[in-house]
Write a protein that holds these residues in place. Structure first.
Motif, PDB file in Angstrom:
ATOM      1  N   SER A   1       0.865  -1.187   0.000  1.00 60.45           N
ATOM      2  CA  SER A   1       0.000   0.000   0.000  1.00 60.45           C
ATOM      3  C   SER A   1       0.899   1.234   0.000  1.00 60.45           C
ATOM      4  O   SER A   1       1.553   1.544   1.006  1.00 60.45           O
ATOM      5  CB  SER A   1      -0.916   0.003   1.224  1.00 60.45           C
ATOM      6  N   CYS A   2       0.940   1.916  -1.137  1.00 60.79           N
ATOM      7  CA  CYS A   2       1.796   3.087  -1.278  1.00 60.79           C
ATOM      8  C   CYS A   2       0.941   4.334  -1.479  1.00 60.79           C
ATOM      9  O   CYS A   2      -0.288   4.244  -1.589  1.00 60.79           O
ATOM     10  CB  CYS A   2       2.751   2.910  -2.469  1.00 60.79           C
ATOM     11  N   HIS A   3       1.574   5.501  -1.540  1.00 61.03           N
ATOM     12  CA  HIS A   3       0.826   6.714  -1.860  1.00 61.03           C
ATOM     13  C   HIS A   3       0.378   6.662  -3.319  1.00 61.03           C
ATOM     14  O   HIS A   3       1.019   6.028  -4.166  1.00 61.03           O
ATOM     15  CB  HIS A   3       1.676   7.956  -1.586  1.00 61.03           C
ATOM     16  N   GLY A   4      -0.746   7.319  -3.612  1.00 58.26           N
ATOM     17  CA  GLY A   4      -1.430   7.114  -4.888  1.00 58.26           C
ATOM     18  C   GLY A   4      -0.906   7.882  -6.074  1.00 58.26           C
ATOM     19  O   GLY A   4      -1.591   7.957  -7.098  1.00 58.26           O
ATOM     20  N   SER A   5       0.274   8.447  -5.985  1.00 54.59           N
ATOM     21  CA  SER A   5       0.885   9.108  -7.140  1.00 54.59           C
ATOM     22  C   SER A   5       1.135   8.094  -8.244  1.00 54.59           C
ATOM     23  O   SER A   5       1.699   7.018  -7.997  1.00 54.59           O
ATOM     24  CB  SER A   5       2.206   9.757  -6.721  1.00 54.59           C
ATOM     25  N   THR A   6       0.744   8.410  -9.479  1.00 52.24           N
ATOM     26  CA  THR A   6       0.986   7.497 -10.596  1.00 52.24           C
ATOM     27  C   THR A   6       2.487   7.282 -10.794  1.00 52.24           C
ATOM     28  O   THR A   6       2.916   6.191 -11.196  1.00 52.24           O
ATOM     29  CB  THR A   6       0.351   8.030 -11.901  1.00 52.24           C
ATOM     30  N   TYR A   7       3.290   8.307 -10.491  1.00 55.95           N
ATOM     31  CA  TYR A   7       4.744   8.176 -10.614  1.00 55.95           C
ATOM     32  C   TYR A   7       5.267   7.129  -9.629  1.00 55.95           C
ATOM     33  O   TYR A   7       6.054   6.251  -9.993  1.00 55.95           O
ATOM     34  CB  TYR A   7       5.418   9.527 -10.351  1.00 55.95           C
ATOM     35  N   ILE A   8       4.800   7.208  -8.376  1.00 59.89           N
ATOM     36  CA  ILE A   8       5.243   6.253  -7.355  1.00 59.89           C
ATOM     37  C   ILE A   8       4.799   4.841  -7.727  1.00 59.89           C
ATOM     38  O   ILE A   8       5.571   3.877  -7.632  1.00 59.89           O
ATOM     39  CB  ILE A   8       4.695   6.657  -5.970  1.00 59.89           C
ATOM     40  N   GLN A   9       3.550   4.708  -8.161  1.00 63.71           N
ATOM     41  CA  GLN A   9       3.034   3.393  -8.551  1.00 63.71           C
ATOM     42  C   GLN A   9       3.932   2.756  -9.606  1.00 63.71           C
ATOM     43  O   GLN A   9       4.345   1.589  -9.474  1.00 63.71           O
ATOM     44  CB  GLN A   9       1.614   3.525  -9.117  1.00 63.71           C
TER      45      GLN A   9
END
Length: 469
Positions: A94-102
């Motif tokens: 479960s990560c932060h929802g930034s598309t870059y992070i994903q």
């Protein structure tokens, strides 16, 4: 008789389990024999614990790192061994929802040995590992796609195994008798009877009854799953667009005093009593020289063909006894042309009528529904009338409802074979002839739950799933 030959892939797969795009949180799912080994070196726990040493069904706070570069602070959920949705080791990040992070985390996992999951591959693995049967797996897709209370309730009931348990019970009983009949064939020369014909007939009658009930439920199930299209038709300027806007509780269609304003169909959905209805506002039916309006009227008749319910709207304020008599003829024409479609005749603008005029309309046109789309009078009663066309009693009683056309087709084929068995019992045919029909019935019942299937079937079913599920 084909059995499952679909091989369980041993590689470790990864996919975004939440919808694509930015959000507060995103969940990345990793599943496979190497899930722990791949994810452990990439995770630095806040507490300093080693991920692979932690117990199953635990959650850990830490960071995902690419060598010394920190990608994000995450929560990692562990599902060890077969204690997971897929039946194999699984890690959910479960990560932060930034598309870059994903994408950074997914690309890191791909570089470290994961493979991008195919559509529905997590659920396919759950099926192949015995966590779900095939009908339950299909219910997962239905649950994700459910957009009304009724469709959600049916999908949940099927995913919990209500439908498959009913089919499995029938199949087990039939299989027991099939084995006894097969045994009789082995001792044909001794002329012995292992399968009690009276009990067998009772079983076949019970299976027939259950199959017919399930088949009949498909009419309701299909409506619950796909919604009911309702065409609103009538002459121009009788209030069709006003009624649509009132039902939808928004200004969806343009309303004006000019006849012929609606030249194309306008559609939208609402949920009434937990069931979706798709209302279609059509162009007014009349003779016209206008080319564009003529095309709209042609589309009106096309939408009537597609609709399951037809609302025939009239302007009650301009009716006389002569026009009402003509209206009855028009209503009969529509009924004769579309005999299978429920027709609701609605008299709009009754707010403009005195009691005497209302009495004339109700006397001349029996079962007419009185309505004022302007004030909302009679709308609730009209909505209740729509619900009468859906048998929601089965939902309240928690009965099994078939919504899947593949299941429906298999049930029809199973019933056909069972009826052949019934005929064989009536004609006192030999066991070897009935055994063929019994095996075919067992085959079709097995197709539903996935006890019998093919690679092509599995490919077609799971290709329609979303990636990440």
């Amino acid at each position: 008789m084909p059995f499952i030959v679909f091989m369980i892939s041993q590689d470790t797969i990864v996919a975004l389990a939440t919808p694509p795009g930015s959000g507060a949180i995103a969940v990345i799912r990793v599943s496979g024999t190497e899930a722990m080994a791949i994810c452990s070196p990439l995770f630095r726990s806040i507490s300093g614990k080693k991920l692979e040493q932690q117990k199953t069904h635990t959650i850990h706070l830490g960071h995902i790192v690419d060598e010394e570069r920190v990608l994000d602070e995450v929560l990692v959920s562990l599902f060890k061994n077969t204690n997971s949705y897929t039946g194999e080791p699984t890690v959910e990040i479960s990560c932060h929802g930034s598309t870059y992070i994903q994408q950074e985390i997914i690309q890191l996992l791909l570089r470290k040995g994961c493979r991008a999951a195919d559509p529905g591959e997590f659920t396919l693995r759950a099926f192949l590992n015995g966590k779900l049967d095939l009908s339950q797996a299909e219910a997962v897709a239905d649950l994700i796609a459910s957009d009304s209370q009724a469709s959600h309730q049916v999908a949940m009931q099927q995913m919990r195994g209500g439908f498959s348990n009913e089919i499995k019970k029938l199949r087990d009983e039939l299989l027991n008798f099939a084995s006894l009949i097969e045994l009789e064939l082995d001792f044909a020369e001794e002329d012995v009877e292992f399968a009690d014909r009276k009990q067998f007939r009772e079983l076949v009658d019970r299976i027939t009854h259950v199959l017919k009930r399930l088949i009949d439920s498909f009419a309701v199930g299909n409506v619950i799953k796909n919604g009911i299209p309702v065409a609103i038709v009538g002459e121009p300027n009788v209030g069709k667009s006003t009624l649509l806007n009132l039902l939808l509780n928004e200004e969806r269609a343009i309303v004006s005093e000019i006849a012929g304003t609606t030249r194309d169909t306008v559609e939208d959905e609402i949920s009434i009593g937990g069931v979706n209805f798709r209302f279609i506002d059509t162009a007014g039916i009349r003779d016209t020289e206008d080319v564009v309006e003529s095309i709209g009227i042609k589309k009106t008749f096309e939408k009537i063909e597609q609709a399951q319910v037809v609302v025939y709207l009239i302007d009650s304020a301009v009716q006389t006894e002569a026009t009402l008599a003509k209206l009855k003829i028009e209503i009969e024409k529509v009924k004769n042309k579309y005999p299978q479609k429920p027709l609701i005749v609605v008299a709009n603008k009754v707010d403009k009528l005195d009691p005497e005029a209302i009495a004339i309309i109700t006397e001349q046109v029996p079962n007419i529904h009185l309505l004022s789309a302007k004030t909302g009078l009679g709308v609730e009663e009209l909505q209740n009338k729509f619900l009468e066309f859906v048998n929601t009693g089965a939902l309240r009683n928690d009965e099994t409802i078939v919504t899947n056309s593949r299941h429906y087709d298999a049930l029809l084929k199973a019933l056909e074979e069972i009826q052949k068995v019934q005929y064989g019992l009536d004609q006192e045919l030999s066991g070897d002839l009935m055994a063929i029909d019994i095996r075919q019935a067992l085959f079709h019942l097995g197709e539903i739950t996935g006890e019998i299937t093919t690679d092509d079937l599995l490919g077609n079913i799971f290709a329609n799933f979303c990636i990440g599920k």
